[in-house]
Design a protein around this motif. Sequence first.
Motif, mmCIF file in Angstrom:
data_model
loop_
_atom_site.group_PDB
_atom_site.id
_atom_site.type_symbol
_atom_site.label_atom_id
_atom_site.label_comp_id
_atom_site.label_asym_id
_atom_site.label_seq_id
_atom_site.Cartn_x
_atom_site.Cartn_y
_atom_site.Cartn_z
ATOM 1 N N ASP A 1 0.813 -1.210 0.000
ATOM 2 C CA ASP A 1 0.000 0.000 0.000
ATOM 3 C C ASP A 1 0.848 1.262 0.000
ATOM 4 N N ILE A 2 2.168 1.103 0.216
ATOM 5 C CA ILE A 2 3.080 2.252 0.255
ATOM 6 C C ILE A 2 4.059 2.226 -0.916
ATOM 7 N N PHE A 3 4.585 1.035 -1.234
ATOM 8 C CA PHE A 3 5.597 0.913 -2.283
ATOM 9 C C PHE A 3 5.037 0.043 -3.415
ATOM 10 N N GLY A 4 4.887 0.635 -4.600
ATOM 11 C CA GLY A 4 4.242 -0.065 -5.705
ATOM 12 C C GLY A 4 5.177 -0.872 -6.586
ATOM 13 N N THR A 5 6.491 -0.645 -6.482
ATOM 14 C CA THR A 5 7.452 -1.302 -7.365
ATOM 15 C C THR A 5 8.725 -1.614 -6.600
ATOM 16 N N ASN B 1 -0.670 -7.923 -8.412
ATOM 17 C CA ASN B 1 -0.397 -6.496 -8.235
ATOM 18 C C ASN B 1 1.070 -6.197 -7.929
ATOM 19 N N LEU B 2 1.880 -7.236 -7.829
ATOM 20 C CA LEU B 2 3.298 -7.017 -7.585
ATOM 21 C C LEU B 2 3.988 -6.486 -8.841
ATOM 22 N N SER B 3 5.045 -5.726 -8.626
ATOM 23 C CA SER B 3 5.825 -5.170 -9.741
ATOM 24 C C SER B 3 7.294 -5.303 -9.368
ATOM 25 N N ILE B 4 7.950 -6.373 -9.867
ATOM 26 C CA ILE B 4 9.294 -6.732 -9.409
ATOM 27 C C ILE B 4 10.220 -6.952 -10.595
ATOM 28 N N TYR B 5 11.404 -6.345 -10.522
ATOM 29 C CA TYR B 5 12.460 -6.516 -11.528
ATOM 30 C C TYR B 5 13.729 -6.902 -10.778
ATOM 31 N N MET C 1 8.905 -18.244 -8.120
ATOM 32 C CA MET C 1 7.961 -17.269 -8.671
ATOM 33 C C MET C 1 7.439 -17.729 -10.034
ATOM 34 N N HIS C 2 8.315 -18.340 -10.815
ATOM 35 C CA HIS C 2 7.906 -18.853 -12.124
ATOM 36 C C HIS C 2 6.871 -19.961 -11.957
ATOM 37 N N ARG C 3 7.118 -20.873 -11.017
ATOM 38 C CA ARG C 3 6.175 -21.974 -10.778
ATOM 39 C C ARG C 3 4.829 -21.468 -10.267
ATOM 40 N N LEU C 4 4.868 -20.426 -9.439
ATOM 41 C CA LEU C 4 3.630 -19.881 -8.869
ATOM 42 C C LEU C 4 2.912 -18.939 -9.827
ATOM 43 N N GLY C 5 3.531 -18.675 -10.988
ATOM 44 C CA GLY C 5 2.914 -17.772 -11.951
ATOM 45 C C GLY C 5 2.906 -16.332 -11.488
ATOM 46 N N ILE C 6 3.926 -15.943 -10.707
ATOM 47 C CA ILE C 6 4.003 -14.571 -10.198
ATOM 48 C C ILE C 6 4.652 -13.687 -11.255
ATOM 49 N N PRO C 7 3.982 -12.652 -11.720
ATOM 50 C CA PRO C 7 4.581 -11.785 -12.737
ATOM 51 C C PRO C 7 5.824 -11.085 -12.190
ATOM 52 N N HIS C 8 6.923 -11.203 -12.907
ATOM 53 C CA HIS C 8 8.163 -10.540 -12.508
ATOM 54 C C HIS C 8 9.150 -10.597 -13.658
ATOM 55 N N GLU C 9 10.168 -9.772 -13.576
ATOM 56 C CA GLU C 9 11.272 -9.810 -14.520
ATOM 57 C C GLU C 9 12.515 -10.262 -13.752
ATOM 58 N N TYR C 10 13.323 -11.118 -14.386
ATOM 59 C CA TYR C 10 14.565 -11.572 -13.750
ATOM 60 C C TYR C 10 15.662 -11.633 -14.795
ATOM 61 N N ARG C 11 16.794 -11.013 -14.493
ATOM 62 C CA ARG C 11 17.936 -11.012 -15.391
ATOM 63 C C ARG C 11 19.176 -11.500 -14.642
ATOM 64 N N VAL C 12 20.000 -12.264 -15.333
ATOM 65 C CA VAL C 12 21.319 -12.602 -14.824
ATOM 66 C C VAL C 12 22.326 -12.052 -15.827
ATOM 67 N N ILE C 13 23.257 -11.236 -15.338
ATOM 68 C CA ILE C 13 24.216 -10.574 -16.213
ATOM 69 C C ILE C 13 25.633 -10.897 -15.763
ATOM 70 N N ASP C 14 26.587 -10.464 -16.522
ATOM 71 C CA ASP C 14 27.988 -10.780 -16.267
ATOM 72 C C ASP C 14 28.490 -10.081 -15.006
ATOM 73 N N GLY C 15 29.154 -10.832 -14.118
ATOM 74 C CA GLY C 15 29.794 -10.207 -12.971
ATOM 75 C C GLY C 15 29.436 -10.836 -11.640
ATOM 76 N N GLY C 16 30.059 -10.322 -10.586
ATOM 77 C CA GLY C 16 29.856 -10.838 -9.248
ATOM 78 C C GLY C 16 29.118 -9.854 -8.363
ATOM 79 N N ARG D 1 14.299 2.252 -16.293
ATOM 80 C CA ARG D 1 13.294 2.155 -17.361
ATOM 81 C C ARG D 1 12.053 1.409 -16.860
ATOM 82 N N PHE D 2 12.281 0.313 -16.129
ATOM 83 C CA PHE D 2 11.178 -0.466 -15.562
ATOM 84 C C PHE D 2 10.396 0.365 -14.545
ATOM 85 N N ILE D 3 11.117 1.031 -13.640
ATOM 86 C CA ILE D 3 10.466 1.861 -12.628
ATOM 87 C C ILE D 3 9.672 2.988 -13.274
ATOM 88 N N SER D 4 10.250 3.623 -14.281
ATOM 89 C CA SER D 4 9.580 4.736 -14.960
ATOM 90 C C SER D 4 8.254 4.289 -15.571
#
Length: 520
Positions: free
Chosen positions: A164-168, A232-236, A257-272, A287-290
């Motif tokens: 109710d306070i933080f939408g993303t 209603n979740l908005s997660i990147y 989250m994938h198994r539960l069908g929860i909408p979200h974006e997930y990226r794995v990129i180069d680095g530690g 960009r996602f937040i905007s």
Amino acid sequence: MKRTAFFILCLLTVFSVSSVAQNLRVRESLSMQSRILNQEVKFSVYLPENYFENEAHYPVVYLLHGLGDNESSWLEYGRIAQYADLSVSSGEAIPMIFIMPQGFRTYYVNDYQGSFLYQDMFVKEMVPHIDSLFRTIPEKQSRATLGYSMGGFGAIMLHLKHPDIFGTSVPLSMSVRTDQQYMTEEASGWDEQWGRLFGAPSLTGADRITEYYKNNSPYHVLPALSRNELNNLSIYMVNGDEEQTLCRSNEELHILMHRLGIPHEYRVIDGGHSFKVWWAALPNSLRFISDAFEGKTYRGDLKNTISASSVDDAQMLKVNIKGENISAFTPEDYQASDRKYPAIYFTGSFDSIQRATISAMVNSEIKANRICPMLLVFLPEMNAEKIMSLIPLLEDELRIRQGYRFRAIAGSGESALQSLELLVSELQFSSCYLSDAKISAEAVPGFITEQHREKLKRTTIFIDAADKSDFTETSGTMHMILRDMEITHEYRLREGNGGFDRMMEGLKEALGVISTRFHR
């Protein structure tokens, strides 16, 4: 008279400094007195470029720092002012206010003893305080949390506990543990990092899985939410492929989250676990937040341009080996030389247009001197045993340099299984590229075993996958097993459902790794 003039000058100087301070876009280490914590809490601020030239109200991003850092870290190490200004000037994001609160060592939660109610302070005092100081849009859709490491944990839990306070929420390299990791973590590390928060220190094994812990773990909070709450979740989420403990915990959270069908974006990129990863994540994160602030469907990640040079017909060869018609791409100097070349063997069925597209991109990368000259051999559909018998003959026929160092294998979709079979066969390859591998997750441990450890250690495996693919769990499982076995590999999880176009994006990056391995 002189003394009066000097006094007036001093007053004017003080007034001038105060006015300038009031119009500063970036303020570091301001403070708020918290009644809940009974102490001062510091925070830094970044304001949009034209904040003082208009009366507009702006959405707010709360930037959360990691363990051991403070309210200045996003300014100093995160370079948030530069990234924010660039994202706005390029039209990728709308103007927004950034608030960087002091998080201490709290993981942005209330501790189990109730002695330091940080999360209560955050939602009941910090947010209202910021709304009173600046021209914010005081609505949940116009507030986001973004954090790295400990701040990543805070970013997702504030969103889950206070939607109710933080939408993303944008967690980067989220410092989180699976239940199994939590139960088996070494005692001193657990007491210092988790026991003091989720209670109680000195507990071991399953006793650590307290109700308080469950109420503050995304692994337990997410499954308990209603379908409406989940939608209603908005997660990147973003993680680096060189993470150790956080490799498994972030990957398994994505799989859950994938198994539960929860909408979200997930990226794995180069680095530690470093700002190299978090800098790379910021353009798409903002960009996602905007888009979330504007109530829009996410536009998708920024795309890398894939250049391609036309390929002369003479560069494409066709040979017949043991009754099999095989196509091959050759570099421009192939016909004017008698030298030998390394080669990538592509398994699976590629039509003529796809072969031409792959060849054109490789040709462009060779001409730009970003990779070494190499051949591409497109193998028709056949079993792994037959491929093994053909490769030595192809090396002789096409002037392919012999030895495993100069041999790479690539498979996409269904053909990735065949590439895996070849990877653990009698032949040796210096590199293996697997794109959107359509293999069951349960089958993966059969290929990546202790029996094959030494062989796999000599091969650089590049796993490229799509976060919405039905087989995203397969690629994540490969990554986790290889990380546990300490086998060198690259892992990228990109946007989308897979397919040839997405494979091309991943292949461009993989070519650099393959080329390097040819010459290692």
